[in-house]
Design an enzyme around this catalytic site. Structure first.
Site, mmCIF file in Angstrom:
data_model
loop_
_atom_site.group_PDB
_atom_site.id
_atom_site.type_symbol
_atom_site.label_atom_id
_atom_site.label_comp_id
_atom_site.label_asym_id
_atom_site.label_seq_id
_atom_site.Cartn_x
_atom_site.Cartn_y
_atom_site.Cartn_z
ATOM 1 N N CYS A 59 39.602 39.058 46.675
ATOM 2 C CA CYS A 59 38.430 39.565 46.137
ATOM 3 C C CYS A 59 38.687 39.504 44.371
ATOM 4 O O CYS A 59 39.611 40.101 43.946
ATOM 5 C CB CYS A 59 38.009 41.045 46.106
ATOM 6 S SG CYS A 59 36.635 41.813 45.044
ATOM 7 N N VAL A 83 39.997 45.953 49.554
ATOM 8 C CA VAL A 83 40.273 44.993 48.675
ATOM 9 C C VAL A 83 39.439 44.854 47.596
ATOM 10 O O VAL A 83 39.899 44.711 46.291
ATOM 11 C CB VAL A 83 40.160 43.757 49.496
ATOM 12 C CG1 VAL A 83 40.370 42.348 48.532
ATOM 13 C CG2 VAL A 83 41.538 43.571 50.507
ATOM 14 N N ALA A 104 41.473 41.578 40.315
ATOM 15 C CA ALA A 104 41.596 40.768 41.674
ATOM 16 C C ALA A 104 42.327 41.674 42.922
ATOM 17 O O ALA A 104 43.123 42.433 42.335
ATOM 18 C CB ALA A 104 41.897 39.542 41.382
ATOM 19 N N LYS A 105 42.265 41.273 43.797
ATOM 20 C CA LYS A 105 43.140 41.875 44.873
ATOM 21 C C LYS A 105 43.034 41.025 45.996
ATOM 22 O O LYS A 105 42.035 40.522 46.425
ATOM 23 C CB LYS A 105 42.870 43.319 45.131
ATOM 24 C CG LYS A 105 44.107 43.990 45.715
ATOM 25 C CD LYS A 105 44.932 44.422 44.690
ATOM 26 C CE LYS A 105 46.471 45.303 44.868
ATOM 27 N NZ LYS A 105 46.970 46.051 44.069
ATOM 28 N N GLY A 106 44.241 41.031 46.980
ATOM 29 C CA GLY A 106 44.147 40.325 48.337
ATOM 30 C C GLY A 106 44.836 41.156 49.299
ATOM 31 O O GLY A 106 45.626 42.011 48.806
#
Ligand code: NAD
Length: 417
Positions: A59, A83, A104-106
């Site tokens: 994201c 996320v 962001a993050k995953g």
């Protein structure tokens, strides 16, 4: 009472802060939605020859202030919503400590403890292939998070570089030193938590050398925080992991606990020289500081009602639910928010990325000096907002700064096309 999930938590935190900061309605509306979330299915050939398919996400929440930045987590409870919340928190964190990044993050839905090293490598490489369309050294730079480490980052760097045809170290941060990592990155988040805990103690008039501290989570962040606070003379009375907590009211021998964990497959279970208690017991110990450093939503309303710590320093992302934070506010228990307390990791990630971009490396002392200067400045700014604007709690104060900076970037950039 049903409590909300991490994304609703984050949106509620934003709404609360909005009352204290002047942001255009249209811009605030933009800030509530992630820019994009990529969902990928990852087929992996397992060691026994079978194929398993894993779900994963990346994201990118808001990129108004710069390239997206945020970690990657491997955990069974990863979800699209989680996320997105974590990507939002990264956005407010990078803004609060004034880095030129968005958030962001995953995450991959998996149980890494049930996978072999080679299966984890295949999964990491397939994930990198899946998200390489949206990441890049100038667009989105991943980093480690729960259950990922420098080794994982090296696989991501290698996979991305193979597709590019040349080495691209600045595609990820948190790498091993041998492939462009920076001195101090592995310890950075725990070092930052320690700096912020010391600043908080100073603000509250608590002597760190007399303080009792309990830490939930003994992974990267929790174990480094425990060691550094122990070195500064604090009594680390309890630490925990997913197997439970160890407790010694006169203070644990932290190096001994770390050595035990290292030789016990990374688990605290069975540590012989302390009492074994539950994670719930740890969260409600009567200590000077409680430091949740594991996962989100562990301080619920029920825990907040029974919590006896004088202050909570959030090393994990989102450990306190929105409703629990209200209980703690009513009980006058200050909560130092995650977006400040654990920002040390992304600060040193930024320094790693800058060094990679310049093909130059800094000494550890320089990295740690920069980290401390940025964190203490952000701490002072948060306190100034808290005291100057009559804001009800520290998190709301931190959010006013982060939201204002991100909104200003949108204001200047405008809405296009
Ligand atoms: P890690 O995987 O190294 O360690 C996680 C620890 O939490 C382990 O000890 C694990 O046993 C424990 N744990 C997991 N589930 C638990 C549960 N249900 N109850 C109690 N303990 C549990 O992860 P980490 O990198 O130390 O990250 C911890 C937290 O800090 C996460 O919220 C992460 O998002 C946040 N964080 C990490 C970094 C970083 O640089 N690694 C940066 C900023 C924030």
């Amino acid at each position: 009472m049903t409590e909300t999930g991490p994304l609703d938590n984050m949106l509620a935190q934003m709404e609360q802060a909005r009352e204290y900061v002047d942001i255009d309605d249209g811009i605030f509306e933009r800030l509530k939605y992630p820019e994009r979330t990529l969902s990928v299915s990852l087929p992996v050939r397992m060691d026994d020859g079978s194929v398993e398919v894993f779900d994963a996400y990346r994201c990118q929440f808001d990129g108004a202030r710069g390239p997206f930045k945020g970690g990657i987590r491997f955990h069974p409870t990863v979800s699209e919503e989680e996320v997105q919340a974590l990507a939002g928190w990264m956005t407010w964190k990078t803004a609060l400590v004034d880095l030129p990044f968005g958030g962001a993050k995953g995450g991959i839905i998996c149980q890494p403890k049930e996978l072999s090293q080679s299966e984890i490598e295949q999964l990491t490489r397939r994930y990198t292939e899946g998200i390489r369309r949206i990441i890049g050294p100038d667009t989105d730079i991943p980093a480690p998070d729960v259950n990922t480490n420098p080794r994982t980052m090296a696989w991501i760097m290698d996979t991305y570089s193979v597709y590019q045809g040349y080495a691209v170290p600045e595609i990820v941060t948190g790498k091993p030193l041998e492939v462009g990592g920076t001195a101090g990155r592995v310890e950075a988040t725990g070092r930052g938590v320690t700096i912020i805990t010391e600043e908080t103690f100073e603000y509250l008039g608590t002597d760190v050398a007399q303080a009792d501290v309990a830490i939930q989570g003994f992974g990267n962040v929790g174990s480094v925080t425990a060691r550094l606070l122990h070195e500064r003379g604090a009594n680390v009375v309890a630490v925990s992991d997913v197997t439970g907590a160890v407790y010694d009211p006169s203070g644990l021998d932290v190096p001994d606990v770390s050595a035990y964990v290292e030789n016990n497959d990374g688990r605290l279970e069975g540590y012989p020289d302390a009492e074994f208690i539950t994670n719930d017991d740890l969260l409600t110990l009567d200590v000077d500081a409680l430091i949740p450093a594991a996962i989100e939503d562990v301080i619920t309303v029920d825990v907040a009602d029974r919590l006896e710590a004088d202050v909570v320093v959030e090393a994990a992302n989102g450990p306190t639910t929105f409703d629990a934070a209200a209980v703690l506010r009513d009980r006058d228990v200050p909560v130092v928010p995650d977006i400040l307390a654990n920002a040390g990791g992304v600060i040193v990630s930024y320094l790693e990325w800058v060094q990679n971009s310049q093909q130059y490396s800094w000494e550890l002392e320089e990295v740690n000096r920069d980290l401390e200067a940025r964190l203490t400045e952000a701490f002072d700014e948060m306190l100034a907002a808290y005291e100057g604007k009559d804001i009800p709690d520290l998190r709301t104060a931190a959010y006013t700064i982060a939201l204002e900076r991100t909104a200003d970037a949108h204001e200047y950039r405008g809405l296009f096309p």
